[in-house]
Design a protein around this motif. Structure first.
Motif, PDB file in Angstrom:
ATOM      1  N   GLU A   1       1.032  -1.273  -0.004  1.00 24.15           N
ATOM      2  CA  GLU A   1       0.123  -0.065   0.012  1.00 24.15           C
ATOM      3  C   GLU A   1       0.797   1.193   0.004  1.00 24.15           C
ATOM      4  N   TYR A   2       1.870   1.217   0.876  1.00 24.46           N
ATOM      5  CA  TYR A   2       2.724   2.487   1.205  1.00 24.46           C
ATOM      6  C   TYR A   2       3.496   2.742  -0.346  1.00 24.46           C
ATOM      7  N   ASN A   3       3.946   1.598  -0.782  1.00 25.16           N
ATOM      8  CA  ASN A   3       4.674   1.998  -2.214  1.00 25.16           C
ATOM      9  C   ASN A   3       3.828   2.208  -3.540  1.00 25.16           C
ATOM     10  N   SER A   4       2.535   1.654  -3.272  1.00 21.43           N
ATOM     11  CA  SER A   4       1.534   2.220  -4.274  1.00 21.43           C
ATOM     12  C   SER A   4       1.044   3.639  -4.414  1.00 21.43           C
ATOM     13  N   LEU A   5       1.171   4.330  -3.114  1.00 23.79           N
ATOM     14  CA  LEU A   5       0.513   5.813  -3.184  1.00 23.79           C
ATOM     15  C   LEU A   5       1.179   6.598  -4.062  1.00 23.79           C
ATOM     16  N   ARG A   6       0.107   7.671  -4.373  1.00 19.23           N
ATOM     17  CA  ARG A   6       0.976   8.853  -5.263  1.00 19.23           C
ATOM     18  C   ARG A   6       2.028   9.488  -4.295  1.00 19.23           C
ATOM     19  N   PRO A   7       2.945   9.918  -4.809  1.00 19.62           N
ATOM     20  CA  PRO A   7       3.768  10.866  -4.180  1.00 19.62           C
ATOM     21  C   PRO A   7       3.297  12.033  -3.500  1.00 19.62           C
ATOM     22  N   SER A   8       2.238  12.390  -4.030  1.00 22.75           N
ATOM     23  CA  SER A   8       1.463  13.640  -3.125  1.00 22.75           C
ATOM     24  C   SER A   8       0.817  13.263  -2.043  1.00 22.75           C
ATOM     25  N   GLU A   9       0.607  12.151  -1.855  1.00 22.38           N
ATOM     26  CA  GLU A   9      -0.044  11.568  -0.517  1.00 22.38           C
ATOM     27  C   GLU A   9       0.565  11.462   0.496  1.00 22.38           C
ATOM     28  N   THR A  10       1.277  12.425   0.837  1.00 22.21           N
ATOM     29  CA  THR A  10       2.459  12.325   1.982  1.00 22.21           C
ATOM     30  C   THR A  10       1.828  12.090   3.178  1.00 22.21           C
ATOM     31  N   GLN A  63       9.532   6.244  -2.003  1.00 17.46           N
ATOM     32  CA  GLN A  63       9.080   5.148  -2.493  1.00 17.46           C
ATOM     33  C   GLN A  63      10.130   4.527  -3.497  1.00 17.46           C
ATOM     34  N   PRO A  64      10.387   3.201  -3.906  1.00 18.35           N
ATOM     35  CA  PRO A  64       9.935   2.150  -3.011  1.00 18.35           C
ATOM     36  C   PRO A  64      10.772   1.888  -1.598  1.00 18.35           C
ATOM     37  N   ASN A 121      16.314   7.887   0.970  1.00 18.62           N
ATOM     38  CA  ASN A 121      15.835   8.043  -0.576  1.00 18.62           C
ATOM     39  C   ASN A 121      15.434   6.582  -1.102  1.00 18.62           C
ATOM     40  N   PHE A 122      15.304   6.715  -2.476  1.00 13.40           N
ATOM     41  CA  PHE A 122      14.618   5.474  -3.071  1.00 13.40           C
ATOM     42  C   PHE A 122      15.456   4.056  -2.887  1.00 13.40           C
ATOM     43  N   ASN A 123      14.428   3.014  -2.797  1.00 11.65           N
ATOM     44  CA  ASN A 123      14.840   1.450  -2.616  1.00 11.65           C
ATOM     45  C   ASN A 123      15.520   1.357  -1.113  1.00 11.65           C
ATOM     46  N   PHE A 124      14.946   2.003  -0.140  1.00  8.44           N
ATOM     47  CA  PHE A 124      15.784   1.655   1.242  1.00  8.44           C
ATOM     48  C   PHE A 124      14.863   0.092   1.662  1.00  8.44           C
ATOM     49  N   THR A 125      15.878  -0.452   2.093  1.00  7.70           N
ATOM     50  CA  THR A 125      15.590  -1.972   2.625  1.00  7.70           C
ATOM     51  C   THR A 125      16.073  -2.049   3.878  1.00  7.70           C
ATOM     52  N   VAL A 126      15.104  -2.436   4.816  1.00  6.22           N
ATOM     53  CA  VAL A 126      15.797  -2.876   6.107  1.00  6.22           C
ATOM     54  C   VAL A 126      15.156  -4.381   6.500  1.00  6.22           C
ATOM     55  N   LEU A 127      15.871  -5.223   6.674  1.00  6.02           N
ATOM     56  CA  LEU A 127      15.551  -6.597   7.133  1.00  6.02           C
ATOM     57  C   LEU A 127      15.558  -6.522   8.774  1.00  6.02           C
ATOM     58  N   ASP A 128      14.382  -6.257   9.447  1.00  2.00           N
ATOM     59  CA  ASP A 128      14.408  -5.812  10.772  1.00  2.00           C
ATOM     60  C   ASP A 128      14.053  -6.975  11.744  1.00  2.00           C
ATOM     61  N   GLU A 129      14.553  -8.059  11.388  1.00  2.00           N
ATOM     62  CA  GLU A 129      14.276  -9.361  12.560  1.00  2.00           C
ATOM     63  C   GLU A 129      14.901  -8.992  13.967  1.00  2.00           C
ATOM     64  N   ALA A 130      15.806  -7.920  13.926  1.00  2.00           N
ATOM     65  CA  ALA A 130      16.197  -7.507  15.240  1.00  2.00           C
ATOM     66  C   ALA A 130      16.161  -6.003  15.163  1.00  2.00           C
ATOM     67  N   GLY A 159      21.130   7.576   1.621  1.00  2.00           N
ATOM     68  CA  GLY A 159      21.003   7.327   0.153  1.00  2.00           C
ATOM     69  C   GLY A 159      20.384   6.480  -0.560  1.00  2.00           C
ATOM     70  N   PRO A 160      20.179   6.397  -1.904  1.00  2.00           N
ATOM     71  CA  PRO A 160      19.411   5.692  -2.631  1.00  2.00           C
ATOM     72  C   PRO A 160      19.951   4.209  -2.544  1.00  2.00           C
ATOM     73  N   ASN A 161      19.090   3.060  -2.694  1.00  2.00           N
ATOM     74  CA  ASN A 161      19.598   1.893  -2.522  1.00  2.00           C
ATOM     75  C   ASN A 161      20.556   1.306  -1.414  1.00  2.00           C
ATOM     76  N   VAL A 162      20.084   1.814  -0.177  1.00  2.00           N
ATOM     77  CA  VAL A 162      20.814   1.302   1.024  1.00  2.00           C
ATOM     78  C   VAL A 162      20.217   0.388   1.551  1.00  2.00           C
ATOM     79  N   SER A 163      20.773  -0.598   2.259  1.00  2.00           N
ATOM     80  CA  SER A 163      20.170  -1.941   2.667  1.00  2.00           C
ATOM     81  C   SER A 163      20.783  -2.134   4.219  1.00  2.00           C
ATOM     82  N   ILE A 164      20.079  -2.460   5.014  1.00  2.00           N
ATOM     83  CA  ILE A 164      20.136  -2.637   6.480  1.00  2.00           C
ATOM     84  C   ILE A 164      19.625  -4.029   6.806  1.00  2.00           C
TER      85      ILE A 164
END
Length: 184
Positions: free
Chosen positions: A33-42, A65-66, A84-93, A104-109
């Motif tokens: 749902e978050y990634n499907s929102l229009r950019p204006s739907e802040t 987004q995304p 920025n774009f493509n922030f990914t967080v695998l938050d098992e902890a 920045g863009p394309n950062v993964s944690i």
């Protein structure tokens, strides 16, 4: 302990436990749902993140987004956060990010850990280690932060770095593996 409780305690748990898989699926629906929102739907974007994350420091945040995460509830962001774009967080902890952090863009944690032994890995048993990022941190594009890492305050991480160990406060660090190159 349930498998989810084991996960949150940093113990070995089953990643295919029905409770764990159900929560992952529910979070994916929210992220869709978050990634499907229009950019204006802040307003709606902020509402989703505030309900999804464990802690949000204030209303002055933006996650372009995304965006992707596994659970959301283990993520804590401080005041004036930007990703920025493509922030990914695998938050098992827990993933704790301080005030005035820029991602920045394309950062993964990543917090999820897997055995290097293929038989153990194929059992779908895993564990997780927390990631902590201090205040006033800038993380350049395409950086990967691995489980168990702590980044201090007033740090800049150069683009493309792979952070495999702790980075002390008041430094600039770059590379693969990421190393301190300058004190500030």
């Amino acid at each position: 302990m349930t498998e989810k409780e084991k996960m949150l305690a940093g113990e070995i748990y089953s990643a295919i436990d029905p409770e764990v898989v159900k929560e992952l699926s529910e979070t994916r629906e929210i992220i869709f749902e978050y990634n499907s929102l229009r950019p204006s739907e802040t307003r709606r974007m902020k509402e989703i993140i505030k309900n999804l994350f464990g802690h949000v420091g204030d209303d002055h945040f933006l996650i372009n987004q995304p965006f992707r995460c596994d659970y959301g509830k283990q993520i804590s962001i401080g005041k004036r956060f930007f990703a920025n774009f493509n922030f990914t967080v695998l938050d098992e902890a827990p993933v704790t990010i301080g005030d005035d952090c820029f991602i920045g863009p394309n950062v993964s944690i990543y917090t999820a850990c897997h055995s290097t032994d293929p038989v153990e890995r194929n059992s779908r048993q895993e564990w997780a280690k927390s990631v902590t990022i201090g205040n006033n941190v800038w993380i350049g594009g395409s950086v990967t932060i691995l489980p168990g890492v702590s980044i201090g305050d007033n740090v800049s991480i150069g683009a493309g770095s792979v952070v495999v160990k702790d980075i002390p406060s008041n430094t600039v660090a770059v590379g693969n593996p990421c190393k301190v190159i300058k004190n500030i």
